[in-house]
Design a protein around this motif. Sequence first.
Motif, PDB file in Angstrom:
ATOM      1  N   MET A   1       0.768  -1.204   0.144  1.00  0.00           N
ATOM      2  CA  MET A   1      -0.037  -0.116  -0.157  1.00  0.00           C
ATOM      3  C   MET A   1       1.035   1.202   0.038  1.00  0.00           C
ATOM      4  O   MET A   1       2.099   1.211  -0.419  1.00  0.00           O
ATOM      5  N   SER A   2       0.515   2.249   0.468  1.00  0.00           N
ATOM      6  CA  SER A   2       1.213   3.681   0.574  1.00  0.00           C
ATOM      7  C   SER A   2       0.624   4.454   1.859  1.00  0.00           C
ATOM      8  O   SER A   2      -0.232   3.927   2.553  1.00  0.00           O
ATOM      9  N   PHE A   3       1.277   5.491   2.188  1.00  0.00           N
ATOM     10  CA  PHE A   3       0.869   6.151   3.181  1.00  0.00           C
ATOM     11  C   PHE A   3       0.749   7.417   2.886  1.00  0.00           C
ATOM     12  O   PHE A   3       1.697   8.075   2.533  1.00  0.00           O
ATOM     13  N   VAL A   4      -0.264   8.370   2.981  1.00  0.00           N
ATOM     14  CA  VAL A   4      -0.435   9.699   2.656  1.00  0.00           C
ATOM     15  C   VAL A   4      -1.186  10.579   3.827  1.00  0.00           C
ATOM     16  O   VAL A   4      -2.026   9.703   4.276  1.00  0.00           O
ATOM     17  N   THR A   5      -0.765  11.530   4.297  1.00  0.00           N
ATOM     18  CA  THR A   5      -1.309  12.411   5.154  1.00  0.00           C
ATOM     19  C   THR A   5      -1.524  13.858   4.656  1.00  0.00           C
ATOM     20  O   THR A   5      -0.852  14.289   3.887  1.00  0.00           O
ATOM     21  N   ALA A   6      -2.824  14.384   5.171  1.00  0.00           N
ATOM     22  CA  ALA A   6      -3.131  15.785   4.633  1.00  0.00           C
ATOM     23  C   ALA A   6      -3.647  16.546   5.936  1.00  0.00           C
ATOM     24  O   ALA A   6      -4.352  15.874   6.771  1.00  0.00           O
ATOM     25  N   VAL A   7      -3.259  17.846   6.206  1.00  0.00           N
ATOM     26  CA  VAL A   7      -3.542  18.789   7.190  1.00  0.00           C
ATOM     27  C   VAL A   7      -3.978  19.813   6.574  1.00  0.00           C
ATOM     28  O   VAL A   7      -2.891  20.428   5.599  1.00  0.00           O
ATOM     29  N   VAL A   8      -5.177  20.520   6.481  1.00  0.00           N
ATOM     30  CA  VAL A   8      -5.766  21.604   5.924  1.00  0.00           C
ATOM     31  C   VAL A   8      -6.260  22.524   7.149  1.00  0.00           C
ATOM     32  O   VAL A   8      -7.093  22.273   7.835  1.00  0.00           O
ATOM     33  N   GLY A   9      -5.587  23.732   6.822  1.00  0.00           N
ATOM     34  CA  GLY A   9      -6.180  24.868   7.913  1.00  0.00           C
ATOM     35  C   GLY A   9      -6.753  26.033   6.840  1.00  0.00           C
ATOM     36  O   GLY A   9      -6.715  25.734   5.693  1.00  0.00           O
ATOM     37  N   ALA A  10      -7.092  26.950   7.557  1.00  0.00           N
ATOM     38  CA  ALA A  10      -7.815  27.915   6.766  1.00  0.00           C
ATOM     39  C   ALA A  10      -6.809  28.915   5.882  1.00  0.00           C
ATOM     40  O   ALA A  10      -6.999  29.159   4.752  1.00  0.00           O
ATOM     41  N   ASN A  11      -5.340  28.808   6.512  1.00  0.00           N
ATOM     42  CA  ASN A  11      -4.563  29.408   5.556  1.00  0.00           C
ATOM     43  C   ASN A  11      -3.353  28.558   4.786  1.00  0.00           C
ATOM     44  O   ASN A  11      -2.437  29.119   4.545  1.00  0.00           O
ATOM     45  N   PHE A  12      -3.505  27.364   5.002  1.00  0.00           N
ATOM     46  CA  PHE A  12      -2.345  26.193   4.561  1.00  0.00           C
ATOM     47  C   PHE A  12      -2.797  24.932   4.095  1.00  0.00           C
ATOM     48  O   PHE A  12      -3.884  24.533   4.737  1.00  0.00           O
ATOM     49  N   VAL A  13      -2.153  24.404   3.366  1.00  0.00           N
ATOM     50  CA  VAL A  13      -2.422  22.939   2.938  1.00  0.00           C
ATOM     51  C   VAL A  13      -1.055  22.285   3.208  1.00  0.00           C
ATOM     52  O   VAL A  13      -0.172  22.675   2.470  1.00  0.00           O
ATOM     53  N   SER A  14      -1.087  21.000   3.906  1.00  0.00           N
ATOM     54  CA  SER A  14       0.219  20.393   3.875  1.00  0.00           C
ATOM     55  C   SER A  14      -0.196  18.766   3.672  1.00  0.00           C
ATOM     56  O   SER A  14      -1.041  18.254   4.313  1.00  0.00           O
ATOM     57  N   VAL A  15       0.677  18.261   2.791  1.00  0.00           N
ATOM     58  CA  VAL A  15       0.402  16.978   2.360  1.00  0.00           C
ATOM     59  C   VAL A  15       1.594  16.230   2.246  1.00  0.00           C
ATOM     60  O   VAL A  15       2.888  16.758   1.696  1.00  0.00           O
ATOM     61  N   THR A  16       1.950  14.947   2.825  1.00  0.00           N
ATOM     62  CA  THR A  16       2.925  14.143   3.014  1.00  0.00           C
ATOM     63  C   THR A  16       2.634  12.703   2.365  1.00  0.00           C
ATOM     64  O   THR A  16       1.570  12.385   2.382  1.00  0.00           O
ATOM     65  N   ALA A  17       3.573  12.104   1.582  1.00  0.00           N
ATOM     66  CA  ALA A  17       3.501  10.818   1.268  1.00  0.00           C
ATOM     67  C   ALA A  17       4.643  10.044   1.148  1.00  0.00           C
ATOM     68  O   ALA A  17       5.708  10.595   1.116  1.00  0.00           O
ATOM     69  N   ASP A  18       4.799   8.867   1.735  1.00  0.00           N
ATOM     70  CA  ASP A  18       6.041   8.073   1.728  1.00  0.00           C
ATOM     71  C   ASP A  18       6.230   7.664  -0.018  1.00  0.00           C
ATOM     72  O   ASP A  18       5.716   7.856  -0.775  1.00  0.00           O
ATOM     73  N   GLY A  19       7.508   7.288  -0.124  1.00  0.00           N
ATOM     74  CA  GLY A  19       7.843   6.837  -1.380  1.00  0.00           C
ATOM     75  C   GLY A  19       8.021   5.446  -1.821  1.00  0.00           C
ATOM     76  O   GLY A  19       8.322   5.199  -3.033  1.00  0.00           O
ATOM     77  N   ARG A  20       7.380   4.488  -1.120  1.00  0.00           N
ATOM     78  CA  ARG A  20       7.650   3.101  -1.644  1.00  0.00           C
ATOM     79  C   ARG A  20       6.442   2.765  -2.652  1.00  0.00           C
ATOM     80  O   ARG A  20       5.457   3.090  -2.399  1.00  0.00           O
ATOM     81  N   GLY A  21       6.951   2.033  -3.731  1.00  0.00           N
ATOM     82  CA  GLY A  21       6.044   1.568  -4.662  1.00  0.00           C
ATOM     83  C   GLY A  21       6.409   0.250  -4.842  1.00  0.00           C
ATOM     84  O   GLY A  21       7.510  -0.399  -4.801  1.00  0.00           O
ATOM     85  N   ARG A  22       5.238  -0.515  -4.908  1.00  0.00           N
ATOM     86  CA  ARG A  22       5.141  -1.846  -4.888  1.00  0.00           C
ATOM     87  C   ARG A  22       4.313  -2.470  -6.069  1.00  0.00           C
ATOM     88  O   ARG A  22       3.388  -1.769  -6.255  1.00  0.00           O
ATOM     89  N   THR A  23       4.508  -3.679  -6.471  1.00  0.00           N
ATOM     90  CA  THR A  23       3.776  -4.462  -7.576  1.00  0.00           C
ATOM     91  C   THR A  23       2.466  -4.673  -6.635  1.00  0.00           C
ATOM     92  O   THR A  23       2.476  -4.893  -5.366  1.00  0.00           O
ATOM     93  N   PRO A  24       1.302  -5.094  -7.373  1.00  0.00           N
ATOM     94  CA  PRO A  24       0.179  -5.550  -6.834  1.00  0.00           C
ATOM     95  C   PRO A  24       0.357  -7.003  -5.894  1.00  0.00           C
ATOM     96  O   PRO A  24      -0.336  -7.356  -5.135  1.00  0.00           O
ATOM     97  N   GLU A  25       1.507  -7.683  -6.243  1.00  0.00           N
ATOM     98  CA  GLU A  25       1.837  -8.781  -5.681  1.00  0.00           C
ATOM     99  C   GLU A  25       2.684  -8.600  -4.493  1.00  0.00           C
ATOM    100  O   GLU A  25       3.197  -9.291  -3.510  1.00  0.00           O
ATOM    101  N   GLY A  26       3.021  -7.112  -4.192  1.00  0.00           N
ATOM    102  CA  GLY A  26       4.053  -6.951  -2.992  1.00  0.00           C
ATOM    103  C   GLY A  26       5.209  -6.664  -3.071  1.00  0.00           C
ATOM    104  O   GLY A  26       5.929  -6.265  -2.083  1.00  0.00           O
ATOM    105  N   VAL A  27       5.730  -6.960  -4.235  1.00  0.00           N
ATOM    106  CA  VAL A  27       7.446  -6.848  -4.761  1.00  0.00           C
ATOM    107  C   VAL A  27       7.759  -5.218  -4.670  1.00  0.00           C
ATOM    108  O   VAL A  27       6.987  -4.362  -5.281  1.00  0.00           O
ATOM    109  N   ILE A  28       8.497  -4.858  -3.913  1.00  0.00           N
ATOM    110  CA  ILE A  28       9.054  -3.463  -3.715  1.00  0.00           C
ATOM    111  C   ILE A  28       9.745  -3.237  -5.181  1.00  0.00           C
ATOM    112  O   ILE A  28      10.748  -3.774  -5.443  1.00  0.00           O
ATOM    113  N   ILE A  29       9.324  -2.023  -5.995  1.00  0.00           N
ATOM    114  CA  ILE A  29      10.008  -1.662  -7.179  1.00  0.00           C
ATOM    115  C   ILE A  29      10.548  -0.307  -7.070  1.00  0.00           C
ATOM    116  O   ILE A  29      11.554   0.031  -8.171  1.00  0.00           O
ATOM    117  N   ASN A  30      10.478   0.535  -6.197  1.00  0.00           N
ATOM    118  CA  ASN A  30      11.027   1.623  -6.241  1.00  0.00           C
ATOM    119  C   ASN A  30      10.856   2.182  -4.794  1.00  0.00           C
ATOM    120  O   ASN A  30       9.784   2.216  -4.150  1.00  0.00           O
TER     121      ASN A  30
END
Length: 189
Positions: A1-30
């Motif tokens: 899977m992946s992991f993404v977070t977002a926090v939004v305030g009236a004056n800002f938007v902050s988004v983070t995401a991890d960088g792991r990429g896997r095939t549907p079978e679970g093999v790490i490709i990037n």
Amino acid sequence: MSFVTAVVGANFVSVTADGRGRTPEGVIINENILKFVRPRENLVIAYTGIKEACEDILATCKVDIKKGGLNTITKSINEILNSDKYEGTKLSFIVAGRNEQNINQLSTISNYERNTDEIAIGNEMRIAHSGSNKINDNNIDFIKIHNMYMESLKNIRNIQDVVNAQFSFNNSVAEIDDSVNRNIKHVIF
């Protein structure tokens, strides 16, 4: 899977995401996959699930994501995401930025969880996260990590505190879920 977070305030938007990429079978490709797009200065669309499927949804959106309104884009993504083509996949999107009324909004779209649309007003923050196989397992470790994250967001003094909380949350999830790594990508506006 992946992991993404977002926090939004009236004056800002902050988004983070991890960088792991896997095939549907679970093999790490990037280890440095980018899991969000920023089609314009005041909008970001993050996603979890099969990267190619998420990118296909964005490419076939009935609305030009560079010009369309946040709610119009969200509606279009939802229609495509919940079509027969993506049945059986676990895909989700977080759309954050200025809506048609020029107010910061956080929307979540998923084909396996409840969708949300939340406006950031005054000092309130809107918070979302998606991904990680541990989130929906009633995993006691995830529950503890999530509670610490929510507590840290109650004590913010500035935007850097928000970013630090998001990075810490991602890194803690990476410790309990091998589908998530610590190579965090981040956007703030």
